[in-house]
Design a protein around this motif. Structure first.
Motif, PDB file in Angstrom:
ATOM      1  N   ASP A 295       1.075  -1.187  -0.039  1.00 31.23           N
ATOM      2  CA  ASP A 295       0.004   0.011   0.143  1.00 31.23           C
ATOM      3  C   ASP A 295       0.740   1.294  -0.010  1.00 31.23           C
ATOM      4  OD1 ASP A 295      -1.596   2.065   0.772  1.00 31.23           O
ATOM      5  OD2 ASP A 295      -3.067   0.937   1.965  1.00 31.23           O
ATOM      6  N   LYS A 296       0.775   1.975  -0.933  1.00 34.21           N
ATOM      7  CA  LYS A 296       1.576   3.359  -0.919  1.00 34.21           C
ATOM      8  C   LYS A 296       1.254   4.477  -0.053  1.00 34.21           C
ATOM      9  CE  LYS A 296       0.016   3.683  -5.318  1.00 34.21           C
ATOM     10  NZ  LYS A 296      -0.373   4.038  -6.523  1.00 34.21           N
ATOM     11  N   ASP A 297       0.205   4.278   0.529  1.00 29.33           N
ATOM     12  CA  ASP A 297      -0.377   5.409   1.436  1.00 29.33           C
ATOM     13  C   ASP A 297      -0.240   4.842   2.982  1.00 29.33           C
ATOM     14  OD1 ASP A 297      -1.118   6.989  -0.802  1.00 29.33           O
ATOM     15  OD2 ASP A 297      -3.064   6.077  -0.845  1.00 29.33           O
ATOM     16  N   ARG A 298      -0.426   3.744   3.166  1.00 32.36           N
ATOM     17  CA  ARG A 298      -0.440   3.147   4.521  1.00 32.36           C
ATOM     18  C   ARG A 298       0.206   1.763   4.671  1.00 32.36           C
ATOM     19  NH1 ARG A 298      -5.709   5.586   7.386  1.00 32.36           N
ATOM     20  NH2 ARG A 298      -5.920   7.440   6.039  1.00 32.36           N
ATOM     21  N   PRO A 299       0.596   1.543   5.791  1.00 30.80           N
ATOM     22  CA  PRO A 299       1.442  -0.028   5.998  1.00 30.80           C
ATOM     23  C   PRO A 299       0.369  -0.847   5.628  1.00 30.80           C
ATOM     24  CG  PRO A 299       1.770   1.460   7.948  1.00 30.80           C
ATOM     25  CD  PRO A 299       0.723   2.266   7.118  1.00 30.80           C
ATOM     26  N   GLY A 300       0.889  -1.980   4.955  1.00 37.06           N
ATOM     27  CA  GLY A 300      -0.060  -3.108   4.705  1.00 37.06           C
ATOM     28  C   GLY A 300       0.098  -3.486   3.320  1.00 37.06           C
ATOM     29  N   GLU A 301      -0.795  -4.605   2.892  1.00 40.47           N
ATOM     30  CA  GLU A 301      -0.676  -5.222   1.602  1.00 40.47           C
ATOM     31  C   GLU A 301      -1.996  -4.911   0.863  1.00 40.47           C
ATOM     32  OE1 GLU A 301       2.762  -8.590   2.303  1.00 40.47           O
ATOM     33  OE2 GLU A 301       0.499  -8.862   2.592  1.00 40.47           O
ATOM     34  N   LEU A 302      -1.876  -4.752  -0.202  1.00 37.11           N
ATOM     35  CA  LEU A 302      -3.224  -4.990  -1.106  1.00 37.11           C
ATOM     36  C   LEU A 302      -3.029  -6.023  -2.225  1.00 37.11           C
ATOM     37  CD1 LEU A 302      -2.923  -1.119  -2.248  1.00 37.11           C
ATOM     38  CD2 LEU A 302      -4.282  -1.857  -0.368  1.00 37.11           C
ATOM     39  N   TRP A 303      -4.603  -6.511  -2.448  1.00 36.29           N
ATOM     40  CA  TRP A 303      -4.789  -7.589  -3.374  1.00 36.29           C
ATOM     41  C   TRP A 303      -5.806  -6.811  -4.352  1.00 36.29           C
ATOM     42  CZ3 TRP A 303      -2.257 -12.362  -2.535  1.00 36.29           C
ATOM     43  CH2 TRP A 303      -1.683 -12.500  -1.268  1.00 36.29           C
ATOM     44  N   VAL A 304      -5.412  -7.325  -5.766  1.00 36.70           N
ATOM     45  CA  VAL A 304      -6.326  -6.744  -6.712  1.00 36.70           C
ATOM     46  C   VAL A 304      -6.970  -7.931  -7.348  1.00 36.70           C
ATOM     47  CG1 VAL A 304      -6.149  -5.220  -8.528  1.00 36.70           C
ATOM     48  CG2 VAL A 304      -4.598  -4.729  -6.969  1.00 36.70           C
ATOM     49  N   PHE A 305      -8.344  -7.519  -7.708  1.00 36.31           N
ATOM     50  CA  PHE A 305      -8.838  -8.659  -8.695  1.00 36.31           C
ATOM     51  C   PHE A 305      -9.622  -7.781  -9.728  1.00 36.31           C
ATOM     52  CE2 PHE A 305      -8.701  -9.958  -4.484  1.00 36.31           C
ATOM     53  CZ  PHE A 305      -8.550 -11.292  -4.383  1.00 36.31           C
ATOM     54  N   VAL A 306     -10.193  -8.406 -10.882  1.00 37.95           N
ATOM     55  CA  VAL A 306     -11.026  -7.921 -11.926  1.00 37.95           C
ATOM     56  C   VAL A 306     -11.987  -8.760 -12.371  1.00 37.95           C
ATOM     57  CG1 VAL A 306     -10.780  -6.917 -14.321  1.00 37.95           C
ATOM     58  CG2 VAL A 306      -8.894  -6.758 -12.826  1.00 37.95           C
ATOM     59  N   ILE A 307     -13.283  -8.496 -12.127  1.00 34.82           N
ATOM     60  CA  ILE A 307     -14.354  -9.063 -12.277  1.00 34.82           C
ATOM     61  C   ILE A 307     -15.441  -8.266 -13.623  1.00 34.82           C
ATOM     62  CG2 ILE A 307     -14.467 -10.001 -10.137  1.00 34.82           C
ATOM     63  CD1 ILE A 307     -17.207  -8.109  -9.599  1.00 34.82           C
ATOM     64  N   GLU A 308     -16.391  -9.128 -13.740  1.00 34.45           N
ATOM     65  CA  GLU A 308     -17.480  -8.655 -14.737  1.00 34.45           C
ATOM     66  C   GLU A 308     -18.661  -9.053 -13.700  1.00 34.45           C
ATOM     67  OE1 GLU A 308     -19.698 -10.112 -18.770  1.00 34.45           O
ATOM     68  OE2 GLU A 308     -17.727 -10.219 -18.716  1.00 34.45           O
ATOM     69  N   LEU A 309     -19.609  -8.202 -13.742  1.00 33.94           N
ATOM     70  CA  LEU A 309     -20.747  -8.174 -13.082  1.00 33.94           C
ATOM     71  C   LEU A 309     -22.070  -7.564 -14.150  1.00 33.94           C
ATOM     72  CD1 LEU A 309     -22.611  -8.532 -10.335  1.00 33.94           C
ATOM     73  CD2 LEU A 309     -21.935  -6.331  -9.911  1.00 33.94           C
ATOM     74  N   GLU A 310     -23.107  -8.520 -14.211  1.00 31.95           N
ATOM     75  CA  GLU A 310     -24.008  -8.202 -15.084  1.00 31.95           C
ATOM     76  C   GLU A 310     -23.622  -7.326 -16.264  1.00 31.95           C
ATOM     77  OE1 GLU A 310     -26.571  -6.213 -12.212  1.00 31.95           O
ATOM     78  OE2 GLU A 310     -26.687  -8.074 -10.865  1.00 31.95           O
ATOM     79  N   GLY A 311     -22.737  -7.892 -17.025  1.00 34.24           N
ATOM     80  CA  GLY A 311     -22.328  -7.300 -18.391  1.00 34.24           C
ATOM     81  C   GLY A 311     -21.483  -5.940 -18.148  1.00 34.24           C
ATOM     82  N   ILE A 312     -21.075  -5.421 -17.091  1.00 35.12           N
ATOM     83  CA  ILE A 312     -20.225  -4.750 -16.611  1.00 35.12           C
ATOM     84  C   ILE A 312     -18.716  -5.072 -16.601  1.00 35.12           C
ATOM     85  CG2 ILE A 312     -19.520  -2.463 -15.242  1.00 35.12           C
ATOM     86  CD1 ILE A 312     -22.494  -2.947 -13.944  1.00 35.12           C
ATOM     87  N   GLU A 313     -17.785  -4.847 -17.630  1.00 35.31           N
ATOM     88  CA  GLU A 313     -16.819  -5.542 -17.752  1.00 35.31           C
ATOM     89  C   GLU A 313     -15.512  -4.545 -16.886  1.00 35.31           C
ATOM     90  OE1 GLU A 313     -15.769  -6.131 -21.834  1.00 35.31           O
ATOM     91  OE2 GLU A 313     -17.459  -7.409 -22.064  1.00 35.31           O
ATOM     92  N   ASN A 314     -14.626  -5.291 -16.684  1.00 36.07           N
ATOM     93  CA  ASN A 314     -13.190  -5.016 -16.057  1.00 36.07           C
ATOM     94  C   ASN A 314     -13.440  -3.989 -14.674  1.00 36.07           C
ATOM     95  OD1 ASN A 314     -11.652  -5.983 -17.989  1.00 36.07           O
ATOM     96  ND2 ASN A 314     -12.336  -4.496 -19.530  1.00 36.07           N
ATOM     97  N   ILE A 315     -14.344  -4.505 -13.708  1.00 31.27           N
ATOM     98  CA  ILE A 315     -14.512  -3.879 -12.458  1.00 31.27           C
ATOM     99  C   ILE A 315     -13.415  -4.229 -11.852  1.00 31.27           C
ATOM    100  CG2 ILE A 315     -15.961  -3.636 -10.554  1.00 31.27           C
ATOM    101  CD1 ILE A 315     -18.430  -4.685 -12.205  1.00 31.27           C
ATOM    102  N   TYR A 316     -12.664  -3.123 -11.225  1.00 29.31           N
ATOM    103  CA  TYR A 316     -11.326  -3.338 -10.788  1.00 29.31           C
ATOM    104  C   TYR A 316     -11.648  -3.282  -9.067  1.00 29.31           C
ATOM    105  CZ  TYR A 316      -6.812  -1.487  -9.525  1.00 29.31           C
ATOM    106  OH  TYR A 316      -5.452  -1.191  -8.689  1.00 29.31           O
ATOM    107  N   ILE A 317     -11.356  -4.242  -8.452  1.00 28.34           N
ATOM    108  CA  ILE A 317     -11.368  -4.243  -7.090  1.00 28.34           C
ATOM    109  C   ILE A 317     -10.108  -4.424  -6.307  1.00 28.34           C
ATOM    110  CG2 ILE A 317     -12.505  -5.716  -5.045  1.00 28.34           C
ATOM    111  CD1 ILE A 317     -14.573  -6.999  -7.052  1.00 28.34           C
ATOM    112  N   LYS A 318      -9.923  -3.460  -5.254  1.00 26.61           N
ATOM    113  CA  LYS A 318      -8.574  -3.586  -4.595  1.00 26.61           C
ATOM    114  C   LYS A 318      -9.065  -3.778  -2.948  1.00 26.61           C
ATOM    115  CE  LYS A 318      -5.312  -0.295  -5.737  1.00 26.61           C
ATOM    116  NZ  LYS A 318      -4.622   0.833  -5.560  1.00 26.61           N
ATOM    117  N   LEU A 319      -8.548  -4.789  -2.447  1.00 26.32           N
ATOM    118  CA  LEU A 319      -8.778  -5.086  -1.211  1.00 26.32           C
ATOM    119  C   LEU A 319      -7.591  -5.202  -0.164  1.00 26.32           C
ATOM    120  CD1 LEU A 319     -10.664  -8.247  -1.914  1.00 26.32           C
ATOM    121  CD2 LEU A 319     -11.742  -5.654  -1.434  1.00 26.32           C
ATOM    122  N   LYS A 320      -7.914  -4.671   1.108  1.00 22.43           N
ATOM    123  CA  LYS A 320      -6.830  -4.806   2.245  1.00 22.43           C
ATOM    124  C   LYS A 320      -7.374  -5.521   3.311  1.00 22.43           C
ATOM    125  CE  LYS A 320      -3.433  -1.637   4.512  1.00 22.43           C
ATOM    126  NZ  LYS A 320      -2.950  -0.275   4.233  1.00 22.43           N
TER     127      LYS A 320
END
Length: 90
Positions: A48-73
Motif C-alpha cells: 500500500d503506497k499510503d499506509r502500511p500493509g498489503e493490497l490484493w487486486v481483482f478484476v471481475i465482470e458483473l451483469e455485463g459490466i466488464e473490467n470492474i477493478y477491486i482493490k482489497l486490504k
C-alpha cells in the motif's frame, strides 16, 4: 471471514460515481467479494503506497459490466481480521 468481522468501503469519488452510475450498493460489493474466484485474481500482495500493509487486486465482470477493478486490504482491528475495499470501479 474478514468480510464478516468488519467491512469498510472507502468512499472515494471514483467508487461512489461508479456505484451511482450502475445502481449498485454496499451489499452488491460484499456479494461480489464473497463470489471472487481464483481466475479473478490480478495481482498481490502489493505494498500500500499510503499506509502500511498489503493490497490484493481483482478484476471481475458483473451483469455485463466488464473490467470492474477491486482493490482489497486485510487489516486487524480489536484482534480480528477485517477487510477494507479501497477500489470498486471500472
Amino acid at each position: 471471514k474478514a468480510l464478516l468481522n468488519y467491512f469498510d468501503f472507502v468512499k472515494r469519488q471514483k467508487n461512489l460515481e461508479f456505484l451511482a452510475n450502475y445502481g449498485l450498493n454496499i451489499q452488491t460489493i460484499k456479494q461480489c467479494i464473497l463470489d471472487l474466484k481464483p481466475q479473478d485474481y490480478k495481482e498481490g500482495p502489493v505494498q500500500d503506497k499510503d499506509r502500511p500493509g498489503e493490497l490484493w487486486v481483482f478484476v471481475i465482470e458483473l451483469e455485463g459490466i466488464e473490467n470492474i477493478y477491486i482493490k482489497l486490504k486485510l487489516f486487524n482491528y480489536n484482534s480480528k481480521e477485517c477487510l477494507k475495499c479501497i477500489s470498486f470501479h471500472n
